[in-house]
Write a protein that holds these residues in place. Structure first.
Motif, PDB file in Angstrom:
ATOM      1  N   ILE A 167       1.693 -14.142 -26.259  1.00 25.20           N
ATOM      2  CA  ILE A 167       3.003 -13.889 -26.580  1.00 25.20           C
ATOM      3  C   ILE A 167       3.903 -15.229 -27.292  1.00 25.20           C
ATOM      4  O   ILE A 167       3.579 -16.284 -26.726  1.00 25.20           O
ATOM      5  N   LEU A 168       4.213 -15.017 -28.444  1.00 27.68           N
ATOM      6  CA  LEU A 168       5.155 -16.143 -29.258  1.00 27.68           C
ATOM      7  C   LEU A 168       6.496 -15.755 -29.208  1.00 27.68           C
ATOM      8  O   LEU A 168       7.027 -14.656 -29.807  1.00 27.68           O
ATOM      9  N   PHE A 169       7.352 -16.649 -28.805  1.00 33.39           N
ATOM     10  CA  PHE A 169       8.725 -16.623 -28.877  1.00 33.39           C
ATOM     11  C   PHE A 169       8.937 -17.607 -30.115  1.00 33.39           C
ATOM     12  O   PHE A 169       8.719 -18.665 -30.153  1.00 33.39           O
ATOM     13  N   THR A 170       9.667 -16.856 -31.035  1.00 31.28           N
ATOM     14  CA  THR A 170      10.088 -17.709 -32.307  1.00 31.28           C
ATOM     15  C   THR A 170      11.666 -17.879 -32.249  1.00 31.28           C
ATOM     16  O   THR A 170      12.289 -17.266 -31.702  1.00 31.28           O
ATOM     17  N   ASN A 171      11.639 -19.000 -33.094  1.00 28.62           N
ATOM     18  CA  ASN A 171      13.287 -19.260 -33.494  1.00 28.62           C
ATOM     19  C   ASN A 171      13.986 -19.702 -32.160  1.00 28.62           C
ATOM     20  O   ASN A 171      15.266 -19.179 -32.246  1.00 28.62           O
ATOM     21  N   VAL A 172      13.499 -20.137 -30.958  1.00 33.32           N
ATOM     22  CA  VAL A 172      14.382 -20.042 -29.700  1.00 33.32           C
ATOM     23  C   VAL A 172      14.864 -21.629 -29.537  1.00 33.32           C
ATOM     24  O   VAL A 172      14.223 -22.495 -29.908  1.00 33.32           O
ATOM     25  N   ASP A 173      16.037 -21.622 -28.728  1.00 34.94           N
ATOM     26  CA  ASP A 173      16.482 -22.807 -28.379  1.00 34.94           C
ATOM     27  C   ASP A 173      15.938 -22.862 -26.902  1.00 34.94           C
ATOM     28  O   ASP A 173      15.730 -21.948 -26.260  1.00 34.94           O
ATOM     29  N   VAL A 174      15.612 -24.310 -26.282  1.00 30.25           N
ATOM     30  CA  VAL A 174      14.647 -24.067 -24.997  1.00 30.25           C
ATOM     31  C   VAL A 174      15.542 -25.089 -23.961  1.00 30.25           C
ATOM     32  O   VAL A 174      15.783 -26.355 -24.582  1.00 30.25           O
ATOM     33  N   PHE A 175      15.877 -24.648 -23.028  1.00 32.47           N
ATOM     34  CA  PHE A 175      16.255 -25.475 -21.785  1.00 32.47           C
ATOM     35  C   PHE A 175      15.098 -25.850 -21.017  1.00 32.47           C
ATOM     36  O   PHE A 175      14.401 -24.638 -20.362  1.00 32.47           O
ATOM     37  N   ASP A 176      14.589 -26.808 -20.848  1.00 31.80           N
ATOM     38  CA  ASP A 176      13.222 -27.153 -20.296  1.00 31.80           C
ATOM     39  C   ASP A 176      13.503 -27.137 -18.627  1.00 31.80           C
ATOM     40  O   ASP A 176      12.358 -27.560 -18.019  1.00 31.80           O
TER      41      ASP A 176
ATOM     42  N   LEU B  79      19.314 -29.267 -25.391  1.00 31.64           N
ATOM     43  CA  LEU B  79      18.284 -28.220 -25.923  1.00 31.64           C
ATOM     44  C   LEU B  79      17.294 -28.731 -26.844  1.00 31.64           C
ATOM     45  O   LEU B  79      17.569 -29.500 -27.887  1.00 31.64           O
ATOM     46  N   MET B  80      16.203 -28.194 -26.691  1.00 26.44           N
ATOM     47  CA  MET B  80      15.189 -28.225 -27.885  1.00 26.44           C
ATOM     48  C   MET B  80      15.598 -27.077 -28.671  1.00 26.44           C
ATOM     49  O   MET B  80      15.497 -25.867 -28.269  1.00 26.44           O
ATOM     50  N   GLU B  81      16.069 -27.414 -29.977  1.00 27.66           N
ATOM     51  CA  GLU B  81      16.462 -26.365 -30.774  1.00 27.66           C
ATOM     52  C   GLU B  81      15.368 -25.773 -31.940  1.00 27.66           C
ATOM     53  O   GLU B  81      14.754 -26.578 -32.537  1.00 27.66           O
ATOM     54  N   ASP B  82      15.632 -24.501 -31.999  1.00 29.87           N
ATOM     55  CA  ASP B  82      14.792 -23.907 -33.114  1.00 29.87           C
ATOM     56  C   ASP B  82      13.253 -24.235 -32.931  1.00 29.87           C
ATOM     57  O   ASP B  82      12.779 -24.779 -33.923  1.00 29.87           O
TER      58      ASP B  82
ATOM     59  N   ALA C 171       1.636 -23.703 -25.846  1.00 29.14           N
ATOM     60  CA  ALA C 171       2.385 -24.477 -26.964  1.00 29.14           C
ATOM     61  C   ALA C 171       3.741 -24.390 -27.211  1.00 29.14           C
ATOM     62  O   ALA C 171       4.471 -23.313 -26.865  1.00 29.14           O
ATOM     63  N   ILE C 172       4.581 -25.580 -27.503  1.00 30.79           N
ATOM     64  CA  ILE C 172       5.689 -25.613 -27.668  1.00 30.79           C
ATOM     65  C   ILE C 172       5.581 -26.466 -29.248  1.00 30.79           C
ATOM     66  O   ILE C 172       5.472 -27.731 -28.854  1.00 30.79           O
ATOM     67  N   SER C 173       6.393 -25.911 -29.947  1.00 27.16           N
ATOM     68  CA  SER C 173       6.450 -26.827 -31.319  1.00 27.16           C
ATOM     69  C   SER C 173       7.407 -26.363 -32.205  1.00 27.16           C
ATOM     70  O   SER C 173       8.042 -25.002 -32.235  1.00 27.16           O
ATOM     71  N   SER C 174       7.876 -27.359 -33.148  1.00 27.22           N
ATOM     72  CA  SER C 174       9.099 -26.881 -33.990  1.00 27.22           C
ATOM     73  C   SER C 174       8.331 -26.316 -35.330  1.00 27.22           C
ATOM     74  O   SER C 174       9.057 -25.987 -36.443  1.00 27.22           O
ATOM     75  N   GLU C 175       6.914 -26.492 -35.472  1.00 28.97           N
ATOM     76  CA  GLU C 175       6.235 -25.980 -36.585  1.00 28.97           C
ATOM     77  C   GLU C 175       6.060 -24.548 -36.388  1.00 28.97           C
ATOM     78  O   GLU C 175       5.770 -24.174 -35.229  1.00 28.97           O
ATOM     79  N   GLU C 176       5.556 -23.766 -37.382  1.00 26.74           N
ATOM     80  CA  GLU C 176       5.371 -22.361 -37.427  1.00 26.74           C
ATOM     81  C   GLU C 176       4.072 -22.271 -36.618  1.00 26.74           C
ATOM     82  O   GLU C 176       3.147 -23.034 -36.721  1.00 26.74           O
ATOM     83  N   LEU C 177       4.166 -21.200 -35.751  1.00 24.47           N
ATOM     84  CA  LEU C 177       2.941 -21.025 -35.032  1.00 24.47           C
ATOM     85  C   LEU C 177       2.356 -19.448 -34.931  1.00 24.47           C
ATOM     86  O   LEU C 177       3.117 -18.556 -35.492  1.00 24.47           O
ATOM     87  N   VAL C 178       1.048 -19.320 -35.193  1.00 26.93           N
ATOM     88  CA  VAL C 178       0.477 -17.900 -35.297  1.00 26.93           C
ATOM     89  C   VAL C 178      -0.266 -17.629 -34.021  1.00 26.93           C
ATOM     90  O   VAL C 178      -0.976 -18.476 -33.841  1.00 26.93           O
TER      91      VAL C 178
ATOM     92  N   ASP D 198      11.233 -12.299 -31.610  1.00 35.52           N
ATOM     93  CA  ASP D 198      12.193 -13.126 -32.231  1.00 35.52           C
ATOM     94  C   ASP D 198      13.285 -13.465 -31.136  1.00 35.52           C
ATOM     95  O   ASP D 198      13.993 -12.730 -30.643  1.00 35.52           O
ATOM     96  N   GLY D 199      13.376 -14.869 -31.033  1.00 38.49           N
ATOM     97  CA  GLY D 199      14.313 -15.497 -30.082  1.00 38.49           C
ATOM     98  C   GLY D 199      15.680 -15.974 -30.788  1.00 38.49           C
ATOM     99  O   GLY D 199      16.427 -16.671 -30.114  1.00 38.49           O
ATOM    100  N   THR D 200      15.947 -15.652 -31.950  1.00 36.65           N
ATOM    101  CA  THR D 200      17.029 -16.112 -32.438  1.00 36.65           C
ATOM    102  C   THR D 200      18.500 -15.949 -31.919  1.00 36.65           C
ATOM    103  O   THR D 200      18.614 -14.925 -31.336  1.00 36.65           O
TER     104      THR D 200
END
Length: 447
Positions: free
Chosen positions: A31-40, A46-49, A61-68, A76-78
């Motif tokens: 499951i991929l959550f995209t475009n989310v801010d993260v409270f760790d 926050l880790m943004e976007d 995985a946690i990354s600011s890069e695009e993941l597939v 979409d976690g916008t």
């Protein structure tokens, strides 16, 4: 122990949760959550976007890069924040949804059925892990773990071990002590308590809870609000009795935690080697400083309601004393950054069946008189990580809980907005859009 005041969770939410449990097609489908801010769970910023991948039951995985993710699912976690599931560090699943007389005098089967409803409602409040601090919760935990019923992860203590005239002694005046020919107390018969005296008995009671699967052992070492035979100021058990329980737990690789309010009782328990104090609202600053220096945990609750319907006059008198001490201890906590503190609710009894456990999250709002939303959520997530791991080889869920980091167990909430700015983003259940435990989605109300 505190009487629970709560409201019913809507049936529509429960239905939505039931439907959501089937959303993961296979345990390993990512499951991929995209475009989310993260409270760790740890850091205030926050880790943004970012993008977060859950594979199986872990964050992979946690990354600011695009993941597939091949063959997986994209969410979409916008405008949403991904955060750890809430950890209630002190609760009682087997004692919720029923009245106190029902616990003592009615058949155990009814209490068990009500506890399954409480477990479900707890999870649907975003609480994905609990430390259960007294009660025969072992069967309930097994049913949750094997998927028979929905509920949070459970760190069970089993029976609370108490001395004669202690917090767990609920005998009426006409009931003799078992050592003097009386019947075994009902709470002991049901596995909720163990009334013992002396080193041999406390060793047997401790080892029995470990045999049943306790992840930590709980003693009552001081007076209580709800007890009918233990004044609040009393110190319970002798030092050698506490030391015996600690030694037996340590031989199994785990620890002892204690119910206690007062300075004298808690200091004796620390002398005996306990690792965690439950409650502590009547402690003085030197004791809190000692706990900070020695790494002893404080699992505390915001007992700010000083009188409640349903309690006796004597119980309310004790409640008022505890209530008056709560604010002072929270002020000292703010001044002691090295003190290890977690949040618990001590939810105990309910007015009747079907009552939800909304106080598990709504209690957080009371803490705003002393703490920021970040500090409150950290006490309810990342602070608990190390405490849970004190169970060592008795830890029923090895791995990292309470944090959003790679390889941590995937217990996650997706909430609309930023909960570090407004705690109601979490305490308002409708604002929690996704509840995930162990990589499985139990609620999803995203459009």
């Amino acid at each position: 122990m505190k009487k629970m005041l709560s409201t019913v969770i809507g049936g529509a939410l429960v239905c939505a949760a039931s439907a959501a449990t089937a959303q993961n097609t296979t345990p390993d489908s990512p499951i991929l959550f995209t475009n989310v801010d993260v409270f760790d769970g740890v850091n205030e910023a926050l880790m943004e976007d970012v993008n977060v991948v859950v594979t199986g039951n872990k964050i992979s995985a946690i990354s600011s890069e695009e993941l597939v993710v091949a063959g997986g699912r994209v969410i979409d976690g916008t405008d949403h924040t991904l955060m750890p599931g809430i950890i209630d560090s002190h609760t009682h699943l087997m004692f919720s949804g029923v009245t106190f007389p029902e616990i003592l005098f009615q058949r155990q089967s009814y209490t068990t059925i009500q506890s399954t409803l409480m477990a479900r409602d707890t999870l649907m409040n975003g609480v994905t892990t609990v430390r259960d601090m007294a009660g025969d919760v072992f069967g309930l935990k097994r049913a949750i773990d094997d998927g028979s019923i929905p509920g949070p992860r459970v760190y069970p203590s089993g029976a609370m071990i108490s001395q004669t005239s202690g917090h767990g002694d609920f005998r009426l005046p006409a009931q003799d002590n078992p050592m003097f020919g009386g019947a075994r107390p009902v709470s002991d018969q049901k596995g909720h308590g163990a009334q013992v005296d002396g080193v041999p008995q406390i060793l047997a009671a401790t080892r029995e809870q470990l045999r049943l699967g306790a992840s930590q052992v709980k003693l009552a070492i001081g007076g209580s609000v709800s007890g009918i035979n233990d004044p609040l100021d009393t110190t319970q058990f002798l030092l050698e009795e506490i030391q015996a329980a600690v030694a037996a737990a340590e031989n199994w690789g785990t620890y002892v935690t204690v119910h206690g309010y007062t300075t004298r009782a808690v200091n004796q328990a620390i002398d005996g080697g306990v690792k965690s104090i439950e409650h502590g609202q009547l402690l003085d600053r030197p004791t809190l400083e000692r706990m900070a220096a020695e790494g002893v945990w404080l699992s505390i609750q915001p007992f700010t309601i000083c009188s409640e319907a349903g309690l006796t006059e004597a119980q309310n008198a004790k409640q008022a004393i505890v209530c008056q001490g709560t604010g002072q201890v929270y002020e000292w906590i703010k001044e002691l950054p090295d003190l290890k503190v977690v949040h618990g609710t001590d939810i105990f009894i309910s007015p009747g069946p079907g009552i939800g456990v909304s106080e598990e999250v709504e209690q957080m709002e009371r803490l705003l008189d002393w703490f920021t939303p970040y500090e409150i959520l950290k006490m309810s997530t990342g602070n608990a990580t190390e405490l849970l791991q004190l169970s060592g080889p008795r830890n029923p869920y090895p791995g990292v809980l309470g944090r959003v980091e790679e390889d941590a167990l995937a217990d996650l909430l997706l909430v609309e907005g930023n909960p570090l700015e407004d705690i109601k983003k979490v305490t308002n259940r409708d604002n929690i859009k996704i509840i995930m435990k162990d990589g499985k989605i139990y609620k999803n109300t995203l459009p």
